[in-house]
Design a protein around this motif. Structure first.
Motif, mmCIF file in Angstrom:
data_model
loop_
_atom_site.group_PDB
_atom_site.id
_atom_site.type_symbol
_atom_site.label_atom_id
_atom_site.label_comp_id
_atom_site.label_asym_id
_atom_site.label_seq_id
_atom_site.Cartn_x
_atom_site.Cartn_y
_atom_site.Cartn_z
ATOM 1 N N GLN A 196 0.808 -1.214 0.000
ATOM 2 C CA GLN A 196 0.000 0.000 0.000
ATOM 3 C C GLN A 196 0.846 1.271 0.000
ATOM 4 O OE1 GLN A 196 -2.584 -0.288 3.373
ATOM 5 N NE2 GLN A 196 -3.796 -1.970 2.541
ATOM 6 N N ILE A 197 2.137 1.139 0.211
ATOM 7 C CA ILE A 197 2.987 2.328 0.293
ATOM 8 C C ILE A 197 3.123 2.967 -1.087
ATOM 9 C CG2 ILE A 197 5.329 3.143 0.741
ATOM 10 C CD1 ILE A 197 5.570 1.070 2.922
ATOM 11 N N LYS A 198 2.847 4.243 -1.162
ATOM 12 C CA LYS A 198 3.036 5.023 -2.378
ATOM 13 C C LYS A 198 3.955 6.195 -2.036
ATOM 14 C CE LYS A 198 -1.478 3.830 -4.246
ATOM 15 N NZ LYS A 198 -2.793 4.340 -4.723
ATOM 16 N N PRO A 199 5.229 6.088 -2.348
ATOM 17 C CA PRO A 199 6.180 7.133 -1.925
ATOM 18 C C PRO A 199 5.874 8.482 -2.559
ATOM 19 C CG PRO A 199 7.197 5.611 -3.492
ATOM 20 C CD PRO A 199 5.874 5.019 -3.131
ATOM 21 N N ASP A 200 6.004 9.506 -1.741
ATOM 22 C CA ASP A 200 5.821 10.891 -2.186
ATOM 23 C C ASP A 200 7.216 11.483 -2.412
ATOM 24 O OD1 ASP A 200 5.118 13.440 -2.732
ATOM 25 O OD2 ASP A 200 3.923 13.763 -0.924
ATOM 26 N N LEU A 201 7.641 11.540 -3.662
ATOM 27 C CA LEU A 201 8.997 11.995 -3.973
ATOM 28 C C LEU A 201 9.186 13.476 -3.664
ATOM 29 C CD1 LEU A 201 9.618 10.078 -7.327
ATOM 30 C CD2 LEU A 201 10.293 9.431 -5.009
ATOM 31 N N GLU A 202 8.146 14.276 -3.847
ATOM 32 C CA GLU A 202 8.267 15.703 -3.532
ATOM 33 C C GLU A 202 8.495 15.909 -2.045
ATOM 34 O OE1 GLU A 202 4.897 17.746 -4.952
ATOM 35 O OE2 GLU A 202 5.270 17.307 -7.088
ATOM 36 N N GLN A 203 7.728 15.187 -1.217
ATOM 37 C CA GLN A 203 7.921 15.294 0.228
ATOM 38 C C GLN A 203 9.293 14.780 0.640
ATOM 39 O OE1 GLN A 203 6.033 16.782 2.275
ATOM 40 N NE2 GLN A 203 6.912 16.182 4.236
ATOM 41 N N TYR A 204 9.758 13.753 -0.060
ATOM 42 C CA TYR A 204 11.088 13.206 0.240
ATOM 43 C C TYR A 204 12.181 14.233 -0.051
ATOM 44 C CZ TYR A 204 15.238 10.283 -0.232
ATOM 45 O OH TYR A 204 16.494 9.766 -0.124
ATOM 46 N N GLU A 205 12.064 14.940 -1.158
ATOM 47 C CA GLU A 205 13.052 15.964 -1.490
ATOM 48 C C GLU A 205 13.022 17.107 -0.470
ATOM 49 O OE1 GLU A 205 15.357 15.856 -3.675
ATOM 50 O OE2 GLU A 205 14.744 13.952 -4.581
ATOM 51 N N LYS A 206 11.826 17.458 -0.007
ATOM 52 C CA LYS A 206 11.734 18.501 1.014
ATOM 53 C C LYS A 206 12.400 18.071 2.310
ATOM 54 C CE LYS A 206 7.412 20.497 -0.742
ATOM 55 N NZ LYS A 206 5.971 20.747 -0.449
ATOM 56 N N LEU A 207 12.197 16.821 2.693
ATOM 57 C CA LEU A 207 12.820 16.317 3.914
ATOM 58 C C LEU A 207 14.336 16.267 3.773
ATOM 59 C CD1 LEU A 207 10.343 13.435 4.873
ATOM 60 C CD2 LEU A 207 10.600 15.666 5.987
ATOM 61 N N LYS A 208 14.815 15.951 2.591
ATOM 62 C CA LYS A 208 16.264 15.931 2.374
ATOM 63 C C LYS A 208 16.850 17.323 2.556
ATOM 64 C CE LYS A 208 18.135 13.824 -1.058
ATOM 65 N NZ LYS A 208 18.402 13.327 -2.429
ATOM 66 N N GLU A 209 16.162 18.317 2.000
ATOM 67 C CA GLU A 209 16.653 19.696 2.166
ATOM 68 C C GLU A 209 16.558 20.161 3.621
ATOM 69 O OE1 GLU A 209 14.410 22.087 -0.454
ATOM 70 O OE2 GLU A 209 15.195 21.183 -2.316
ATOM 71 N N GLN A 210 15.529 19.689 4.328
ATOM 72 C CA GLN A 210 15.312 20.146 5.694
ATOM 73 C C GLN A 210 16.277 19.497 6.691
ATOM 74 O OE1 GLN A 210 11.298 19.593 7.017
ATOM 75 N NE2 GLN A 210 11.697 20.388 9.086
ATOM 76 N N TYR A 211 16.471 18.165 6.581
ATOM 77 C CA TYR A 211 17.256 17.451 7.576
ATOM 78 C C TYR A 211 18.677 17.135 7.122
ATOM 79 C CZ TYR A 211 12.805 16.795 9.967
ATOM 80 O OH TYR A 211 11.616 17.000 10.602
ATOM 81 N N GLY A 212 18.909 17.119 5.824
ATOM 82 C CA GLY A 212 20.254 16.826 5.346
ATOM 83 C C GLY A 212 20.688 15.403 5.692
ATOM 84 N N GLU A 213 21.870 15.283 6.308
ATOM 85 C CA GLU A 213 22.385 13.963 6.664
ATOM 86 C C GLU A 213 21.576 13.305 7.776
ATOM 87 O OE1 GLU A 213 26.465 14.319 7.624
ATOM 88 O OE2 GLU A 213 27.093 14.900 5.587
ATOM 89 N N ALA A 214 20.847 14.082 8.555
ATOM 90 C CA ALA A 214 20.038 13.515 9.638
ATOM 91 C C ALA A 214 18.898 12.652 9.107
ATOM 92 C CB ALA A 214 19.480 14.630 10.511
ATOM 93 N N LEU A 215 18.582 12.781 7.801
ATOM 94 C CA LEU A 215 17.532 11.955 7.225
ATOM 95 C C LEU A 215 17.971 10.506 7.104
ATOM 96 C CD1 LEU A 215 14.664 12.184 6.008
ATOM 97 C CD2 LEU A 215 15.736 12.433 3.781
ATOM 98 N N TYR A 216 19.274 10.249 7.127
ATOM 99 C CA TYR A 216 19.814 8.895 7.055
ATOM 100 C C TYR A 216 20.485 8.589 8.391
ATOM 101 C CZ TYR A 216 19.240 10.207 2.187
ATOM 102 O OH TYR A 216 18.735 10.675 1.010
ATOM 103 N N PRO A 217 19.736 8.202 9.396
ATOM 104 C CA PRO A 217 20.302 8.040 10.742
ATOM 105 C C PRO A 217 21.241 6.847 10.837
ATOM 106 C CG PRO A 217 18.056 7.251 10.676
ATOM 107 C CD PRO A 217 18.319 7.861 9.340
ATOM 108 N N THR A 218 22.142 6.948 11.808
ATOM 109 C CA THR A 218 23.052 5.853 12.138
ATOM 110 C C THR A 218 22.794 5.441 13.586
ATOM 111 O OG1 THR A 218 24.785 7.390 12.845
ATOM 112 C CG2 THR A 218 24.749 6.763 10.519
ATOM 113 N N SER A 219 23.644 4.577 14.104
ATOM 114 C CA SER A 219 23.480 4.130 15.488
ATOM 115 C C SER A 219 23.726 5.261 16.484
ATOM 116 C CB SER A 219 24.443 2.972 15.773
ATOM 117 O OG SER A 219 25.782 3.378 15.525
ATOM 118 N N ASP A 220 24.408 6.329 16.070
ATOM 119 C CA ASP A 220 24.697 7.462 16.961
ATOM 120 C C ASP A 220 23.700 8.603 16.801
ATOM 121 O OD1 ASP A 220 26.956 6.094 17.834
ATOM 122 O OD2 ASP A 220 28.190 6.926 16.214
#
Length: 240
Positions: free
Chosen positions: A138-162
């Motif tokens: 059922q998941i339908k990815p929203d690419l526009e929202q994804y691009e906005k989140l990338k601009e907003q969070y930057g590297e924090a959008l790809y979290p690590t263990s830290d």
């Protein structure tokens, strides 16, 4: 006369005899067969070399090349059929349905049902996997929202263990509404397909424990129609 007779004898000696002619013919036949065998050997060697080359080509192809080739050929035929239908002003879907027999349609329907059968509940791990697969479909990815989140969070959008994730993301209202609707649908389906049988307080108690109740239900299901009259006579007190 002597000279004439001498010349005739020399001519007879120059002509080959029947045995020599037969030997020469046999040798000629053998040479002909040898040449034929030689040609056949060269032809077989050539064909064998071609087969080795073709086999080497097949081995270098991807494992599913035959399936891909068949798929591409089928798609080409479909495209040609669509063009023919368009040229005649016909609807391709209607023409395709008219060409399908009832047996083929029934076979495809059975195959479709086997492809995704409802196996019911077997264990919690299988139920969780089916739920995960249903939700991911059922998941339908929203690419526009994804691009906005990338601009907003930057590297924090790809979290690590830290990375500190708690409180850094607030879902939008549409996502919350979608989750609530899905949960309500799950609750409705769970209530609809629940296998729990309601307890009837007015029913006759003819058992001593839960196990005996199940046994009596099975006996009633299989032999109830044969023992109904005997049971009624026992209840009325008219049994012989």
């Amino acid at each position: 006369m002597g000279l004439f007779q001498g010349s005739s004898g020399s001519e007879d000696e120059a002509q080959p005899g029947p045995a020599a002619a037969a030997a020469a013919a046999k040798r000629e036949e053998q040479l002909r067969k040898f040449r034929e065998l030689h040609l056949k050997r060269n032809e077989a060697r050539k064909l064998n070399h071609q087969e080795v080359v073709e086999e080497d080509k097949r081995l270098k192809l991807p494992p599913n090349w035959e399936a891909k080739k068949a798929r591409l050929e089928w798609e080409l035929k479909v495209e040609e059929k669509k063009k023919e239908c368009a040229a005649r002003g016909e609807d391709y879907e209607r023409v395709k349905l008219l060409e399908i027999s009832a047996e083929d349609a029934e076979r495809w329907e059975r195959k479709k049902r086997r492809k995704n059968p409802d196996l019911g509940f077997s264990d919690y791990a299988a139920a969780q996997l089916r739920q995960y697969q249903r939700l991911t479909r059922q998941i339908k990815p929203d690419l526009e929202q994804y691009e906005k989140l990338k601009e907003q969070y930057g590297e924090a959008l790809y979290p690590t263990s830290d990375s500190l994730l708690h409180g850094t993301h607030v879902p939008d209202k549409e996502g919350i509404d979608r989750m609530v609707a899905d949960l309500e649908k799950q609750i409705e389906k769970r209530e609809k397909y629940s296998r729990r049988r309601p307890y009837n307080d007015d029913a006759d108690i003819d058992y001593i424990n839960e196990r005996n109740a199940k046994f009596n239900k099975k006996a009633e299901r299989f032999y109830g129609k044969y023992t109904a009259e005997i049971k009624q006579n026992l209840e009325r007190g008219t049994a012989v």
